[in-house]
Scaffold this motif. Structure first.
Motif, PDB file in Angstrom:
ATOM      1  N   ARG A 273       9.263 -19.239   4.345  1.00 30.93           N
ATOM      2  CA  ARG A 273       8.208 -19.168   5.093  1.00 30.93           C
ATOM      3  C   ARG A 273       8.096 -18.749   5.979  1.00 30.93           C
ATOM      4  O   ARG A 273       6.793 -18.288   6.914  1.00 30.93           O
ATOM      5  CB  ARG A 273       7.971 -21.088   5.559  1.00 30.93           C
ATOM      6  CG  ARG A 273       7.679 -21.872   4.337  1.00 30.93           C
ATOM      7  CD  ARG A 273       7.279 -23.399   4.647  1.00 30.93           C
ATOM      8  NE  ARG A 273       7.347 -24.208   3.937  1.00 30.93           N
ATOM      9  CZ  ARG A 273       7.971 -26.037   3.852  1.00 30.93           C
ATOM     10  NH1 ARG A 273       7.855 -26.210   5.501  1.00 30.93           N
ATOM     11  NH2 ARG A 273       8.051 -26.219   2.959  1.00 30.93           N
ATOM     12  N   ASP A 274       8.830 -18.123   6.581  1.00 33.37           N
ATOM     13  CA  ASP A 274       9.012 -16.940   7.562  1.00 33.37           C
ATOM     14  C   ASP A 274       8.971 -15.747   6.897  1.00 33.37           C
ATOM     15  O   ASP A 274       9.770 -15.374   6.844  1.00 33.37           O
ATOM     16  CB  ASP A 274      10.303 -17.740   9.104  1.00 33.37           C
ATOM     17  CG  ASP A 274      10.396 -16.206   9.258  1.00 33.37           C
ATOM     18  OD1 ASP A 274       9.410 -17.098  10.755  1.00 33.37           O
ATOM     19  OD2 ASP A 274      10.279 -15.598   9.745  1.00 33.37           O
ATOM     20  N   ARG A 275       7.822 -15.037   7.289  1.00 31.46           N
ATOM     21  CA  ARG A 275       7.472 -13.710   6.749  1.00 31.46           C
ATOM     22  C   ARG A 275       8.474 -12.902   7.139  1.00 31.46           C
ATOM     23  O   ARG A 275      10.179 -11.561   5.596  1.00 31.46           O
ATOM     24  CB  ARG A 275       6.432 -13.611   6.824  1.00 31.46           C
ATOM     25  CG  ARG A 275       6.335 -12.985   8.517  1.00 31.46           C
ATOM     26  CD  ARG A 275       5.318 -12.384   8.685  1.00 31.46           C
ATOM     27  NE  ARG A 275       4.574 -11.390   7.952  1.00 31.46           N
ATOM     28  CZ  ARG A 275       3.390 -10.607   7.580  1.00 31.46           C
ATOM     29  NH1 ARG A 275       2.314 -11.239   8.269  1.00 31.46           N
ATOM     30  NH2 ARG A 275       3.292  -9.495   6.945  1.00 31.46           N
ATOM     31  N   ASN A 276       9.641 -12.917   8.012  1.00 28.49           N
ATOM     32  CA  ASN A 276      10.306 -12.528   8.581  1.00 28.49           C
ATOM     33  C   ASN A 276      12.197 -12.342   7.777  1.00 28.49           C
ATOM     34  O   ASN A 276      12.474 -11.249   7.741  1.00 28.49           O
ATOM     35  CB  ASN A 276      11.180 -12.187  10.447  1.00 28.49           C
ATOM     36  CG  ASN A 276       9.542 -11.511  11.676  1.00 28.49           C
ATOM     37  OD1 ASN A 276       8.788 -10.372  10.129  1.00 28.49           O
ATOM     38  ND2 ASN A 276       9.935 -11.869  12.360  1.00 28.49           N
ATOM     39  N   ALA A 278      12.254 -14.141   5.135  1.00 25.95           N
ATOM     40  CA  ALA A 278      11.685 -13.859   3.466  1.00 25.95           C
ATOM     41  C   ALA A 278      12.003 -12.486   3.468  1.00 25.95           C
ATOM     42  O   ALA A 278      12.364 -11.580   2.526  1.00 25.95           O
ATOM     43  CB  ALA A 278      10.711 -14.510   2.705  1.00 25.95           C
ATOM     44  N   GLY A 279      11.261 -11.744   4.208  1.00 23.46           N
ATOM     45  CA  GLY A 279      11.731 -10.210   4.114  1.00 23.46           C
ATOM     46  C   GLY A 279      12.878  -9.514   3.896  1.00 23.46           C
ATOM     47  O   GLY A 279      13.040  -8.525   3.861  1.00 23.46           O
ATOM     48  N   VAL A 491       9.055  -2.922   2.533  1.00 24.79           N
ATOM     49  CA  VAL A 491       9.360  -3.839   2.821  1.00 24.79           C
ATOM     50  C   VAL A 491       8.906  -4.093   4.885  1.00 24.79           C
ATOM     51  O   VAL A 491       8.757  -5.194   5.750  1.00 24.79           O
ATOM     52  CB  VAL A 491      10.114  -5.109   2.261  1.00 24.79           C
ATOM     53  CG1 VAL A 491      10.113  -6.446   3.351  1.00 24.79           C
ATOM     54  CG2 VAL A 491      10.011  -5.599   0.836  1.00 24.79           C
ATOM     55  N   VAL A 495       6.175  -5.470   5.689  1.00 25.44           N
ATOM     56  CA  VAL A 495       6.291  -7.929   6.011  1.00 25.44           C
ATOM     57  C   VAL A 495       6.720  -7.703   7.005  1.00 25.44           C
ATOM     58  O   VAL A 495       6.766  -8.510   7.687  1.00 25.44           O
ATOM     59  CB  VAL A 495       7.509  -7.569   4.821  1.00 25.44           C
ATOM     60  CG1 VAL A 495       7.694  -9.299   5.224  1.00 25.44           C
ATOM     61  CG2 VAL A 495       6.675  -8.257   3.195  1.00 25.44           C
ATOM     62  N   GLN A 497       7.526  -8.260  11.461  1.00 23.91           N
ATOM     63  CA  GLN A 497       7.088  -8.321  12.414  1.00 23.91           C
ATOM     64  C   GLN A 497       7.580  -8.933  13.749  1.00 23.91           C
ATOM     65  O   GLN A 497       7.445 -10.370  13.411  1.00 23.91           O
ATOM     66  CB  GLN A 497       5.051  -8.729  12.679  1.00 23.91           C
ATOM     67  CG  GLN A 497       4.508  -8.424  11.163  1.00 23.91           C
ATOM     68  CD  GLN A 497       3.207  -9.109  11.125  1.00 23.91           C
ATOM     69  OE1 GLN A 497       3.101 -10.091  11.742  1.00 23.91           O
ATOM     70  NE2 GLN A 497       1.957  -8.523  10.557  1.00 23.91           N
TER      71      GLN A 497
END
Length: 532
Positions: A273-276, A278-279, A491, A495, A497
């Motif tokens: 769920r954490d975009r960093n 997962a990226g 990515v 993605v 941030q």
């Protein structure tokens, strides 16, 4: 299966200052080096293994895949074992299992014996590797101290592949192919002994082992990789190929369903769920795919087309390990000031440039003119990547989930390598068949009677005709590998941030943020843990 309850401590104790800090890092990095380089150290020995144990060309690839698939497939379970049973205890067990399997591999007299030993090596590596990474998160304080430790760990992880090729060349040329396995025995025993002296045991968290989840994920990945390898040999319409892909989809879907329902999954889905995070996992998947392919195909190219000896082939890759270490060292020093994103973007772009440059190799290429430059650019990019990705993926994770987080990171590296290599082998096979269709008429017209007889016996084009086929396949594989690196760069750009709190933690000025694991009401507490 239920594990032991936690000790009262909230976090693992760090080693005593002046006694264990540096040695603890040396022990952890040595284990990671032993595990990682074993993936490539065998590549140099493959022709000798094939002759000695009677492997066919097709089955020979499983000498590599038997290790990487069990390694990648069981990494998640290995991380969970350390969380529940104690990381030092599990780390030592994994190292000793790896040592035992290496001894069996060196003593193998039949092909099935070697494949069984390689699979067991993968199990040992899957237990030791994620536990080693989680030991860093619980042994070194977040901030500059942990950044330095991660820099060393990342340099070892990235450079281990090249070091394995060098070590394999030395051992095969000066001793025997069996020593690529025997060499692990004394090293592993020393690591196990030093661990008990310089690394303290971590706390033991309550929980259970997700055996069904580990089984479905591992078997699903085996079927997926087998499908790609089968497609490279028998085509995409082959019945077994289609059945393999179908079985892989079913097993992986079951795995996801199990993880969503499990109270303590080996892959906590909230991590994605954490975009960093997962990226970072997605980037590791793509870049590892490209890296495994680069080493595999360049090994074939320099030995078969440039006619390097095993030792020369190993030495050819030594500059890669050096530049990876340089890139990792510079990144670990500058990352607290600039944050990880600039290095993630730049590193992926450099990897793509290096791979794109390698697409221009052909039968007239030379090492200095066509190979050295691209691999140095690629290595610099990967050195920058591994530090940034490692920190981004495990930063801020609760201590009791450190093993699972590091397991996911390592799993994406190994699974990405296995999947990527199988995809690139499929591309290589298609391009090679097309090139062979052009070269065979020329060979039948120009070949000598002895060469024609050998071709009818083996089905392999000799001399420059075969070199043309190999070079065409390798160049096509590098095109797809470069695309994989470009995907990783996109990515990183879109993605990832970096938040102000991330920079503060890297500089050692802020406490780790609350994760979904720790947020009240976010998920059920572990059995035996106090409720809010």
């Amino acid at each position: 299966m239920t594990g032991s309850h936690a000790t009262p401590a909230d976090t693992a104790q760090a080693p005593e200052r002046g006694r264990g800090g540096g040695m603890a890092l040396l022990v952890i990095a040595s284990c990671q080096l032993m595990v990682v380089l074993d993936i490539t150290i065998v590549n140099i020995a493959l022709p000798h293994i094939q002759t000695s144990l009677g492997f066919s060309t097709e089955s020979l690839s499983w000498v590599v895949n038997a290790y990487t698939l069990t390694f990648g497939g069981l990494l998640l379970l290995g991380g969970r074992l350390g969380d529940i049973l104690g990381r030092r205890r599990v780390f030592v067990f994994g190292v000793l299992l790896f040592v035992f399997a290496s001894l069996l591999g060196g003593l193998s007299q039949e092909s099935w014996q070697l494949l069984a030993a390689r699979s067991l090596q993968g199990v040992g590596g899957a237990i030791a590797s994620p536990t080693a990474l989680s030991l860093i998160t619980t042994t070194f304080r977040e901030g500059p101290e942990r950044n330095k430790a991660f820099g060393v760990f990342a340099a070892v992880s990235a450079g281990g592949s090249a070091i394995g090729l060098l070590a394999g060349g030395v051992l095969v040329e000066w001793l025997d192919w069996r020593w690529v396995f025997f060499v692990n025995v004394p090293i592993g025993l020393l690591i196990a002994l030093a661990t008990r002296r310089y690394i303290r045991e971590s706390e033991r968290h309550p929980g259970h082992f997700d055996i069904v989840g580990a089984f479905t994920s591992t078997l699903g990945m085996v079927m997926l990789v087998y499908g790609f390898i089968r497609a490279s040999e028998d085509g995409w319409s082959d019945r077994v190929t289609l059945l393999s892909f179908g079985a892989a989809l079913v097993l992986l879907a079951v795995f996801i369903a199990i993880e969503r329902r499990s109270k303590q999954p080996i892959t906590p889905l909230w991590m994605f769920r954490d975009r960093n995070r997962a990226g970072s996992y997605g980037m590791m998947l793509s870049l590892s795919a490209a890296m495994f392919g680069m080493f595999f195909f360049l090994t074939l190219f320099v030995q078969n087309i440039l006619e390097f000896s095993p030792l020369q082939a190993g030495l050819a890759f030594l500059p890669v390990s050096v530049i990876v270490a340089v890139g990792a060292g510079i990144t670990s020093q500058l990352l607290p000031r600039w944050g990880p994103k600039p290095f993630m973007v730049t590193g992926a772009v450099l990897a793509a440039v290096g791979l794109g440059w390698l697409t221009m190799t052909d039968v007239n290429s030379s090492y200095l003119g066509s190979i050295l430059g691209p691999v140095l650019v690629f290595g610099l990019g990967m050195g920058m990547q591994f530090v940034s990705l490692t920190l981004m993926a495990v930063s801020g994770v609760a201590p009791r989930e450190a093993g699972a987080a590091s397991g996911v990171l390592n799993a994406t590296q190994q699974v990405g390598g296995s999947l990527g290599l199988s995809i690139l082998v499929t591309v290589f096979g298609t391009a090679s068949r097309n090139a062979a269709a052009e070269q065979i008429p020329r060979f039948l017209k120009e070949g000598t009677p002895a060469q024609l007889l050998e071709f009818r016996r083996t089905g392999q084009l000799p001399g420059h005709w075969g070199d043309e086929v190999l070079a065409s396949g390798v160049s096509s594989a590098f095109i797809v590998a470069a695309i994989m690196a470009v995907v990783a760069a996109l990515v990183a750009l879109v993605v990832i941030q970096v938040r102000p709190g991330d920079l503060e933690r890297l500089q050692g000025g802020a406490a780790p943020p609350t994760t979904p694991q720790d947020a009240p009401g976010s998920r059920p507490p572990a059995p035996g843990a106090p409720r809010d």
